[in-house]
Every structure is written in structure tokens, then in C-alpha cells.
Design a protein around this motif. Structure first.
Motif, PDB file in Angstrom:
ATOM      1  N   LYS A  37       0.863  -1.182   0.000  1.00 18.53           N
ATOM      2  CA  LYS A  37       0.000   0.000   0.000  1.00 18.53           C
ATOM      3  C   LYS A  37       0.896   1.228   0.000  1.00 18.53           C
ATOM      4  O   LYS A  37       1.862   1.296   0.777  1.00 18.53           O
ATOM      5  N   ILE A  77     -10.442  -6.461   0.202  1.00 17.10           N
ATOM      6  CA  ILE A  77     -10.573  -5.606   1.381  1.00 17.10           C
ATOM      7  C   ILE A  77     -12.054  -5.502   1.698  1.00 17.10           C
ATOM      8  O   ILE A  77     -12.854  -5.093   0.845  1.00 17.10           O
ATOM      9  N   THR A  80     -14.590  -1.435   3.751  1.00 19.44           N
ATOM     10  CA  THR A  80     -13.611  -0.394   3.452  1.00 19.44           C
ATOM     11  C   THR A  80     -13.864   0.884   4.243  1.00 19.44           C
ATOM     12  O   THR A  80     -15.017   1.227   4.561  1.00 19.44           O
ATOM     13  N   ASP A  84      -8.424   3.584   3.855  1.00 22.52           N
ATOM     14  CA  ASP A  84      -7.938   2.574   2.914  1.00 22.52           C
ATOM     15  C   ASP A  84      -7.588   3.207   1.565  1.00 22.52           C
ATOM     16  O   ASP A  84      -6.987   2.552   0.706  1.00 22.52           O
TER      17      ASP A  84
END
Lengths: 110, 115
Positions: A37, A77, A80, A84
Motif C-alpha cells: 500500500k 478488502i 472499506t 484505505d
């Protein structure tokens, strides 16, 4: 050759919805698949990884699945949250190095 | 532990100038890597060093040279900078040799602009 394809390039979801990012790789010898990420202006940071002897791995709201036969893996995911929102990169190992996908920009709207 | 430290954080060069990007890690890792990041193109590997004393080309090595000075340090040199080398450069390290199956740890990046 060395190739990791990642889709979609952008993804917009409503807060609370799920997000799925998919990657395919070309080298059947790849055996390690991390996900990173990257927030704006920051370095990429590992969020989850999976090795080829495992089909699925979960860590709280994130999970990764691996299909070695089809040579694809996915990041999931759930629930959320606005935090995020970032760019997510998949990668596949090739001997002593990692080959990265081109990234997915995820936007989570409140 | 500082992790992976890159210097400088920002640099502006004129076409044809040379410079060296520095990277050091304090985690006793064996492998070190240089990537460049351009919009829409992800992270592309320039050069890597799987262990002290070895270096190998990655996907985009042209216009760059590297030196693995010791186990801690891995530098990237641009001998004659070109505008196409405008990018964000990330150094990374990993504990593993003999097959990568552990994560890369990234530095904070160097933002290079070549005019």
C-alpha cells in the motif's frame, strides 16, 4: 518474460463496501506474492503476503487468494474505510527479485 | 533501527550532469534493490544486489550504474542525466538470498528532476 498485470487501474467504492484487486503473473516459478500500500508521497509498505504453498491468507479486513494453476492472485478488502484510500501494488517473485504490477488507485468515499 | 535510509530526498539536475543516490540499511539484509516509480508504470527494477559482492541488471538498467559498497550500502549513479530519468527512486532491502520469499523494506525515496 517478466510480467505482472494488475486490474483495475482505478477503483472507487463506498465506505463499507468491499474492494477486489486482481493480478496475473507469467513466470510459473514465482512462489512469493506480496501486496503493498502506498499513500501519497510515502513509500510502499507491505500489507499482506502469500507464499505458493498456501491458497488463502487473511489479516483482519484484508485477504489474499492465490490460484497457482491459473497464475493469478487477488487482494480483498472488506468493510472499506476512507483511510484505505491509497495506491495498491501487487508483486510476484522471480528468483532474487520482485516484479511489480502497475498499481490500483483505490478511493473510498464516505 | 532506521531501516532503509536514502539521500538526498530531493534533487534537481541539468541534462548531462552526474550524481549518485545513496542508500544504506541497518537490518543486516543480504539483498538490496533500486526501483524507479513513474506515474501509471508502477515500480520498475533498475538494478539489484542479491548479496554483497554481486550486482545484476533489472528491467530498466540503461543510463545507470550501481555499487554495492559493503553489506549496508548500495548506491545508484547517473553518469549523464537525461530528462527521461526524472522519477522517484526507491531503494529497498530484503533479508533473503537464494530465492526471494520475504518482503522488501523500502526507503522514503528520492525525487529527482532533470531539466
Amino acid at each position: 518474460g517478466e510480467n505482472v498485470e494488475q486490474h483495475p487501474s482505478t477503483l472507487s467504492v463506498q465506505e463499507g463496501d468491499s474492494a477486489v484487486i486482481k493480478c496475473t503473473y507469467s513466470d510459473s516459478a514465482s512462489n512469493y506474492f506480496p501486496w503493498y500500500k502506498q499513500e501519497l508521497g510515502k513509500r510502499p509498505q507491505l500489507i499482506i503476503d502469500i507464499r505458493s504453498n498456501v491458497g488463502e491468507k487473511k489479516d483482519q479486513r484484508i485477504a489474499v487468494t492465490l490460484n497457482k494453476t491459473a497464475k493469478h492472485f487477488s487482494l480483498h478488502i472488506t468493510e472499506t474505510q476512507p483511510e484505505d484510500s491509497a495506491v495498491y501494488f501487487c508483486a510476484a517473485s522471480k528468483v532474487d527479485k520482485l516484479i511489480f504490477g502497475t498499481g490500483t488507485r483505490l478511493q473510498v468515499f464516505p | 533501527n532506521a531501516g532503509v535510509t536514502q539521500t538526498p530526498k530531493f534533487q534537481v539536475l541539468k541534462t548531462g550532469q552526474s550524481m549518485t543516490l545513496q542508500c544504506a540499511q541497518d537490518m543486516n539484509h543480504n539483498s538490496m534493490y533500486w526501483y524507479r516509480q513513474d506515474p501509471g508504470m508502477g515500480l520498475r527494477l533498475i538494478y539489484y544486489s542479491a548479496s554483497e559482492g554481486t550486482t545484476d541488471k533489472g528491467e530498466v538498467p540503461n543510463g545507470y550504474n550501481v555499487s554495492r559498497l559493503n553489506k549496508r550500502e548500495f548506491s545508484l549513479r547517473l553518469e549523464s542525466a537525461a530528462p527521461s530519468q526524472t522519477s522517484v527512486y526507491f531503494c529497498a532491502s530484503s533479508p533473503k538470498t537464494g530465492g526471494l520469499n520475504s518482503p522488501l523494506h523500502f526507503g522514503n525515496g528520492t525525487r529527482l528532476t532533470v531539466t
